[in-house]
Design an enzyme around this catalytic site. Structure first.
Site, PDB file in Angstrom:
ATOM      1  CB  SER A   1      -0.915   0.009   1.227  1.00  0.00           C
ATOM      2  OG  SER A   1      -1.719  -1.148   1.241  1.00  0.00           O
TER       3      SER A   1
HETATM    4  N1  SAM Z   1      -0.398  -4.716   3.964  1.00  0.00           N
HETATM    5  C1  SAM Z   1       0.294  -5.196   2.797  1.00  0.00           C
HETATM    6  C2  SAM Z   1       1.677  -4.642   2.664  1.00  0.00           C
HETATM    7  O1  SAM Z   1       2.089  -3.826   3.491  1.00  0.00           O
HETATM    8  O2  SAM Z   1       2.374  -5.056   1.726  1.00  0.00           O
HETATM    9  C3  SAM Z   1      -0.484  -4.934   1.544  1.00  0.00           C
HETATM   10  C4  SAM Z   1      -1.573  -5.882   1.383  1.00  0.00           C
HETATM   11  S1  SAM Z   1      -2.254  -6.013  -0.225  1.00  0.00           S
HETATM   12  C5  SAM Z   1      -2.938  -4.444  -0.531  1.00  0.00           C
HETATM   13  C6  SAM Z   1      -3.632  -7.053   0.198  1.00  0.00           C
HETATM   14  C7  SAM Z   1      -3.274  -8.462   0.534  1.00  0.00           C
HETATM   15  O3  SAM Z   1      -4.447  -9.141   1.004  1.00  0.00           O
HETATM   16  C8  SAM Z   1      -2.774  -9.267  -0.646  1.00  0.00           C
HETATM   17  O4  SAM Z   1      -1.511  -9.795  -0.367  1.00  0.00           O
HETATM   18  C9  SAM Z   1      -3.820 -10.378  -0.804  1.00  0.00           C
HETATM   19  O5  SAM Z   1      -3.283 -11.598  -1.249  1.00  0.00           O
HETATM   20  C10 SAM Z   1      -4.349 -10.471   0.608  1.00  0.00           C
HETATM   21  N2  SAM Z   1      -5.672 -11.091   0.739  1.00  0.00           N
HETATM   22  C11 SAM Z   1      -6.755 -10.964  -0.048  1.00  0.00           C
HETATM   23  N3  SAM Z   1      -7.774 -11.687   0.445  1.00  0.00           N
HETATM   24  C12 SAM Z   1      -7.319 -12.297   1.580  1.00  0.00           C
HETATM   25  C13 SAM Z   1      -7.885 -13.181   2.540  1.00  0.00           C
HETATM   26  N4  SAM Z   1      -9.150 -13.605   2.457  1.00  0.00           N
HETATM   27  N5  SAM Z   1      -7.116 -13.590   3.560  1.00  0.00           N
HETATM   28  C14 SAM Z   1      -5.828 -13.195   3.669  1.00  0.00           C
HETATM   29  N6  SAM Z   1      -5.233 -12.366   2.790  1.00  0.00           N
HETATM   30  C15 SAM Z   1      -5.977 -11.923   1.761  1.00  0.00           C
END
Ligand code: SAM
Length: 216
Positions: free
Chosen positions: A66
């Site tokens: 993000s």
């Molecule tokens: N906070 C992270 C960082 O600092 O890099 C960014 C996260 S990214 C915007 C969103 C993440 O949520 C992705 O890696 C995606 O694979 C994960 N995601 C999506 N659905 C999910 C779920 N049901 N459970 C766990 N992770 C999930």
């Protein structure tokens, strides 16, 4: 965590001053954490020169790290003081996890993509972040085994607030989650007061989709 010497300290200082403090974030512990955590290590080396810019970056698997300001805004919204147990949904690169780990006692972080979780674990160990447990699975169901949590952060966009997460909040606990359609969301903060849940809209945002039983 001991900050590793690196060539990006100046870029980080500018990021904190121009993108975060200038937009109203005042929490000194949060500003210090963002000043010290080496964000570039959470992205591919080819992207290091962009790691402190004012936008998200690709981390592979169609996912993103993000925008720095969004990391700050969401962390600030949890109001952490140091002793909390926090659940994060969407480990991604692990950068947000590292920031949370500086602000609370313990972080449980769930990621659905195994490769991202493994890579995040490697970087967190490398920079000496050890008060975290990374879990692979569907975070929309939360992590009941360690519930309840003082604070929960969802870092992917949901069609609605995932119900299981509400039940895993302590009294007075805060949940921050982007809610909306697949392209645009509003950042919602939900605070538990007894069996009541009070919602506040913290503004528009854009996240990758939260995929799972209580997501898309
Ligand atoms: N906070 C992270 C960082 O600092 O890099 C960014 C996260 S990214 C915007 C969103 C993440 O949520 C992705 O890696 C995606 O694979 C994960 N995601 C999506 N659905 C999910 C779920 N049901 N459970 C766990 N992770 C999930």
């Amino acid at each position: 965590m001991s900050p590793l010497p690196d060539n990006f300290a100046l870029a980080r200082r500018r990021m904190v001053q121009e993108q975060i403090a200038a937009r109203g974030v005042r929490d000194q512990r949060l500003l210090k954490a963002m000043q010290e955590v080496p964000r570039h290590l959470f992205v591919d080396e080819a992207l290091w020169s962009q790691a402190y810019n004012d936008h998200p970056l690709s981390i592979g698997e169609g996912q993103t790290i993000s925008q720095p300001y969004m990391v700050a805004l969401m962390s600030d919204a949890l109001g952490l003081t140091g002793g909390e147990k926090v659940l994060e949904i969407g480990t991604g690169s692990g950068y947000q996890t590292a920031i949370l780990a500086r602000l609370c006692d313990w972080v449980y972080s769930i990621e659905r993509i195994l490769g991202l979780s493994r890579q995040a674990q490697r970087v967190l160990e490398k920079i000496g972040v050890f008060n975290v447990n990374l879990v692979v699975g569907d975070g929309t169901k939360g992590h009941p085994r360690e519930a309840p949590y003082d604070a929960i952060m969802v870092t992917a966009g949901a069609p609605q607030v995932p119900q299981p997460l509400l039940g895993q909040l302590k009294q007075g606990g805060r949940l921050v989650v982007p809610v909306g359609d697949k392209h645009l969301q509003n950042l919602m903060r939900v605070t538990r007061r007894g069996e009541e849940f009070i919602s506040e809209d913290l503004g528009g945002c854009r996240f990758v989709n939260l995929i799972g039983e209580h997501g898309w």
